[in-house]
Design a protein around this motif. Structure first.
Motif, PDB file in Angstrom:
ATOM      1  N   PRO A  74       0.958  -1.233   0.041  1.00 53.94           N
ATOM      2  CA  PRO A  74      -0.106   0.143  -0.085  1.00 53.94           C
ATOM      3  C   PRO A  74       0.907   1.130   0.051  1.00 53.94           C
ATOM      4  CG  PRO A  74       0.102  -0.914   2.081  1.00 53.94           C
ATOM      5  CD  PRO A  74       0.956  -1.879   1.242  1.00 53.94           C
ATOM      6  N   THR A  75       0.381   2.400  -0.208  1.00 53.87           N
ATOM      7  CA  THR A  75       0.729   3.571  -0.019  1.00 53.87           C
ATOM      8  C   THR A  75       0.880   3.908   1.432  1.00 53.87           C
ATOM      9  OG1 THR A  75      -1.433   4.836   0.166  1.00 53.87           O
ATOM     10  CG2 THR A  75      -0.192   4.417  -2.098  1.00 53.87           C
ATOM     11  N   PRO A  76       1.889   4.723   1.791  1.00 56.58           N
ATOM     12  CA  PRO A  76       1.750   5.065   3.502  1.00 56.58           C
ATOM     13  C   PRO A  76       0.469   5.598   3.944  1.00 56.58           C
ATOM     14  CG  PRO A  76       3.621   6.071   2.404  1.00 56.58           C
ATOM     15  CD  PRO A  76       2.886   5.494   1.186  1.00 56.58           C
ATOM     16  N   GLU A  77      -0.436   6.250   3.182  1.00 57.43           N
ATOM     17  CA  GLU A  77      -1.503   6.573   3.743  1.00 57.43           C
ATOM     18  C   GLU A  77      -2.486   5.547   3.705  1.00 57.43           C
ATOM     19  OE1 GLU A  77       0.511  10.166   2.100  1.00 57.43           O
ATOM     20  OE2 GLU A  77      -0.164   8.080   1.069  1.00 57.43           O
ATOM     21  N   GLN A  78      -2.400   4.524   3.078  1.00 53.05           N
ATOM     22  CA  GLN A  78      -3.234   3.190   2.941  1.00 53.05           C
ATOM     23  C   GLN A  78      -2.874   2.323   4.303  1.00 53.05           C
ATOM     24  OE1 GLN A  78      -2.421   1.795  -1.135  1.00 53.05           O
ATOM     25  NE2 GLN A  78      -4.450   2.329  -1.641  1.00 53.05           N
ATOM     26  N   ALA A  79      -1.631   2.309   4.320  1.00 55.79           N
ATOM     27  CA  ALA A  79      -0.839   1.547   5.556  1.00 55.79           C
ATOM     28  C   ALA A  79      -1.384   2.107   6.590  1.00 55.79           C
ATOM     29  CB  ALA A  79       0.615   1.343   5.335  1.00 55.79           C
ATOM     30  N   GLN A  80      -1.474   3.322   6.785  1.00 57.88           N
ATOM     31  CA  GLN A  80      -1.979   4.014   8.070  1.00 57.88           C
ATOM     32  C   GLN A  80      -3.526   3.507   8.525  1.00 57.88           C
ATOM     33  OE1 GLN A  80      -2.658   8.283   8.272  1.00 57.88           O
ATOM     34  NE2 GLN A  80      -1.897   8.559  10.162  1.00 57.88           N
ATOM     35  N   LYS A  81      -4.040   3.380   7.337  1.00 55.26           N
ATOM     36  CA  LYS A  81      -5.549   3.209   7.647  1.00 55.26           C
ATOM     37  C   LYS A  81      -5.679   1.525   8.126  1.00 55.26           C
ATOM     38  CE  LYS A  81      -7.590   6.383   4.347  1.00 55.26           C
ATOM     39  NZ  LYS A  81      -8.288   6.664   3.217  1.00 55.26           N
ATOM     40  N   TYR A  82      -4.662   0.650   7.600  1.00 50.61           N
ATOM     41  CA  TYR A  82      -4.661  -0.755   7.661  1.00 50.61           C
ATOM     42  C   TYR A  82      -4.146  -0.987   9.345  1.00 50.61           C
ATOM     43  CZ  TYR A  82      -5.012  -1.619   2.763  1.00 50.61           C
ATOM     44  OH  TYR A  82      -5.473  -1.527   1.418  1.00 50.61           O
ATOM     45  N   ILE A  83      -3.267  -0.162   9.556  1.00 52.72           N
ATOM     46  CA  ILE A  83      -2.756  -0.604  10.904  1.00 52.72           C
ATOM     47  C   ILE A  83      -3.897  -0.079  12.015  1.00 52.72           C
ATOM     48  CG2 ILE A  83      -1.323   1.663  11.278  1.00 52.72           C
ATOM     49  CD1 ILE A  83      -0.314  -1.958  12.364  1.00 52.72           C
ATOM     50  N   LYS A  84      -4.338   1.005  11.816  1.00 54.73           N
ATOM     51  CA  LYS A  84      -5.420   1.420  12.755  1.00 54.73           C
ATOM     52  C   LYS A  84      -6.685   0.668  12.625  1.00 54.73           C
ATOM     53  CE  LYS A  84      -8.611   5.515  13.478  1.00 54.73           C
ATOM     54  NZ  LYS A  84      -9.709   4.495  13.800  1.00 54.73           N
ATOM     55  N   PHE A 172      10.624   9.084   9.710  1.00 59.05           N
ATOM     56  CA  PHE A 172      10.087  10.208  10.790  1.00 59.05           C
ATOM     57  C   PHE A 172      10.438  11.544  10.169  1.00 59.05           C
ATOM     58  CE2 PHE A 172      11.919  12.813  14.319  1.00 59.05           C
ATOM     59  CZ  PHE A 172      10.590  13.417  14.673  1.00 59.05           C
ATOM     60  N   ARG A 173      11.641  11.782   9.574  1.00 53.12           N
ATOM     61  CA  ARG A 173      12.121  13.009   8.710  1.00 53.12           C
ATOM     62  C   ARG A 173      11.393  13.365   7.477  1.00 53.12           C
ATOM     63  NH1 ARG A 173      14.048  15.320  13.195  1.00 53.12           N
ATOM     64  NH2 ARG A 173      15.675  13.971  14.142  1.00 53.12           N
ATOM     65  N   ASP A 174      10.596  12.722   6.893  1.00 53.15           N
ATOM     66  CA  ASP A 174       9.850  12.697   5.815  1.00 53.15           C
ATOM     67  C   ASP A 174       8.695  13.777   6.154  1.00 53.15           C
ATOM     68  OD1 ASP A 174       8.474  12.854   3.173  1.00 53.15           O
ATOM     69  OD2 ASP A 174       8.078  10.748   3.081  1.00 53.15           O
ATOM     70  N   LYS A 175       8.951  15.058   5.629  1.00 46.03           N
ATOM     71  CA  LYS A 175       7.752  15.945   5.832  1.00 46.03           C
ATOM     72  C   LYS A 175       6.440  15.696   5.271  1.00 46.03           C
ATOM     73  CE  LYS A 175       8.959  18.870   1.846  1.00 46.03           C
ATOM     74  NZ  LYS A 175       9.031  20.255   1.381  1.00 46.03           N
ATOM     75  N   ASN A 176       6.513  14.728   4.376  1.00 43.91           N
ATOM     76  CA  ASN A 176       5.059  14.147   3.792  1.00 43.91           C
ATOM     77  C   ASN A 176       4.425  12.888   4.440  1.00 43.91           C
ATOM     78  OD1 ASN A 176       4.985  16.329   1.846  1.00 43.91           O
ATOM     79  ND2 ASN A 176       6.769  15.247   0.568  1.00 43.91           N
ATOM     80  N   SER A 177       5.201  12.325   5.335  1.00 43.48           N
ATOM     81  CA  SER A 177       4.932  11.203   6.097  1.00 43.48           C
ATOM     82  C   SER A 177       3.516  11.403   6.525  1.00 43.48           C
ATOM     83  CB  SER A 177       5.934  10.502   6.818  1.00 43.48           C
ATOM     84  OG  SER A 177       5.395   9.659   7.573  1.00 43.48           O
ATOM     85  N   PRO A 178       2.390  10.344   6.679  1.00 46.94           N
ATOM     86  CA  PRO A 178       1.445  10.422   7.388  1.00 46.94           C
ATOM     87  C   PRO A 178       1.544  10.095   8.823  1.00 46.94           C
ATOM     88  CG  PRO A 178       1.193   8.368   5.981  1.00 46.94           C
ATOM     89  CD  PRO A 178       2.559   9.161   5.534  1.00 46.94           C
ATOM     90  N   PHE A 179       2.869   9.501   9.145  1.00 46.60           N
ATOM     91  CA  PHE A 179       3.024   8.883  10.553  1.00 46.60           C
ATOM     92  C   PHE A 179       3.959  10.231  10.844  1.00 46.60           C
ATOM     93  CE2 PHE A 179       2.683   5.264   7.880  1.00 46.60           C
ATOM     94  CZ  PHE A 179       1.648   4.732   8.615  1.00 46.60           C
ATOM     95  N   LYS A 180       3.417  11.106  11.961  1.00 42.92           N
ATOM     96  CA  LYS A 180       4.059  12.401  12.204  1.00 42.92           C
ATOM     97  C   LYS A 180       4.872  12.201  13.509  1.00 42.92           C
ATOM     98  CE  LYS A 180       1.921  14.418   8.984  1.00 42.92           C
ATOM     99  NZ  LYS A 180       2.672  14.962   7.727  1.00 42.92           N
TER     100      LYS A 180
END
Length: 260
Positions: A74-84, A172-180
């Motif tokens: 998945p994209t990082p955004e999709q992965a964030q939804k999956y882990i949630k 963590f340093r990626d400014k576009n990461s959905p994981f802040k």
């Protein structure tokens, strides 16, 4: 007469001891480079995470690595939804069976296949354990392998914390990461707080510290040197011998001196 500050963190069966020169006794200040500051920040982040893991998790709990299939990443955004969704499902299963979920979660995807790390308390409802819960919930949507790594027996999870901080540094340093954040935690975790005092001694602290009765010192944890400002600094971790489950309860106040 010498004065120094002693700071202690009680976390599970560990006691982290730090000895340093108090601000009132310092003269001058050494300039630090951006590289030194970045390295110091990573060390501090790893130590903070280690205290949190030490205080809340113990042998028998799990470090779980959750991966995705090569053809379904998945994209990082999709992965964030999956882990949630996974964490919501786990929370419901734990609550349904009379347990409280505790976890630390981190995600990594920079320069490697996206995956999640999960430190989680193990439960057994008489029919299924945490392993079966995760296997049941982590399927579909391209989800792949699951690695279940038991937390080791000594109750000192410094290496795991260092690994997670290093593993997720680029994400963590990626400014576009959905994981802040470097990692996220359940709100019910004990957050070890420092207990400090000023000690007055005839001579400087001993370079070879002695453990408190009932503890031993992790020899790899001993550091004798200077802090980032160039002042004398000592740090080490004591680990309790023959611990019981009650040792993971929160603790405040200083036990007797360890014999410096």
């Amino acid at each position: 007469m010498h004065r120094y500050k002693q700071i202690e963190y009680k976390a599970g069966i560990t006691i982290e001891v730090i000895k340093c020169i108090p601000k009132g006794c310092r003269e001058g200040q050494r300039k630090t480079t951006p590289e030194e500051i970045a390295e110091s920040n990573m060390r501090q982040a790893a130590r903070k995470l280690a205290r949190k893991i030490n205080a809340n998790f113990k042998p028998g709990d799990w470090h779980v690595v959750l991966m995705y299939r090569r053809d379904g990443r998945p994209t990082p955004e999709q992965a964030q939804k999956y882990i949630k969704k996974l964490m919501d499902g786990l929370r419901d299963l734990y609550k349904k069976n009379g347990f409280v979920l505790k976890y630390v979660h981190a995600t990594e995807y920079k320069n490697k296949a996206i995956h999640h790390h999960l430190v989680i308390n193990n439960v057994n409802d008489g029919k299924r354990t945490t392993v079966e819960y995760i296997r049941e919930l982590w399927k579909g949507d391209g989800k792949g392998n699951k690695q279940f790594i038991p937390l080791y027996d000594d109750g000192e999870y410094k290496r795991l914390a260092e690994y997670l901080i290093k593993e997720t540094e680029k994400t963590f340093r990626d400014k576009n990461s959905p994981f802040k954040q470097r990692y996220s935690c359940s709100r019910n975790l004990i957050n070890p707080l420092p207990d400090s005092r000023i000690r007055k001694v005839k001579t400087h602290w001993k370079l070879e510290p002695k453990p408190r009765p009932g503890y031993y010192i992790d020899q790899d944890s001993i550091y004798n040197g200077t802090d980032k400002l160039g002042y004398p600094y000592q740090r080490y971790v004591m680990i309790k011998l023959n611990p019981t489950d009650e040792d993971w309860e929160p603790c405040t106040g200083f036990p007797p001196d360890e014999g410096d």
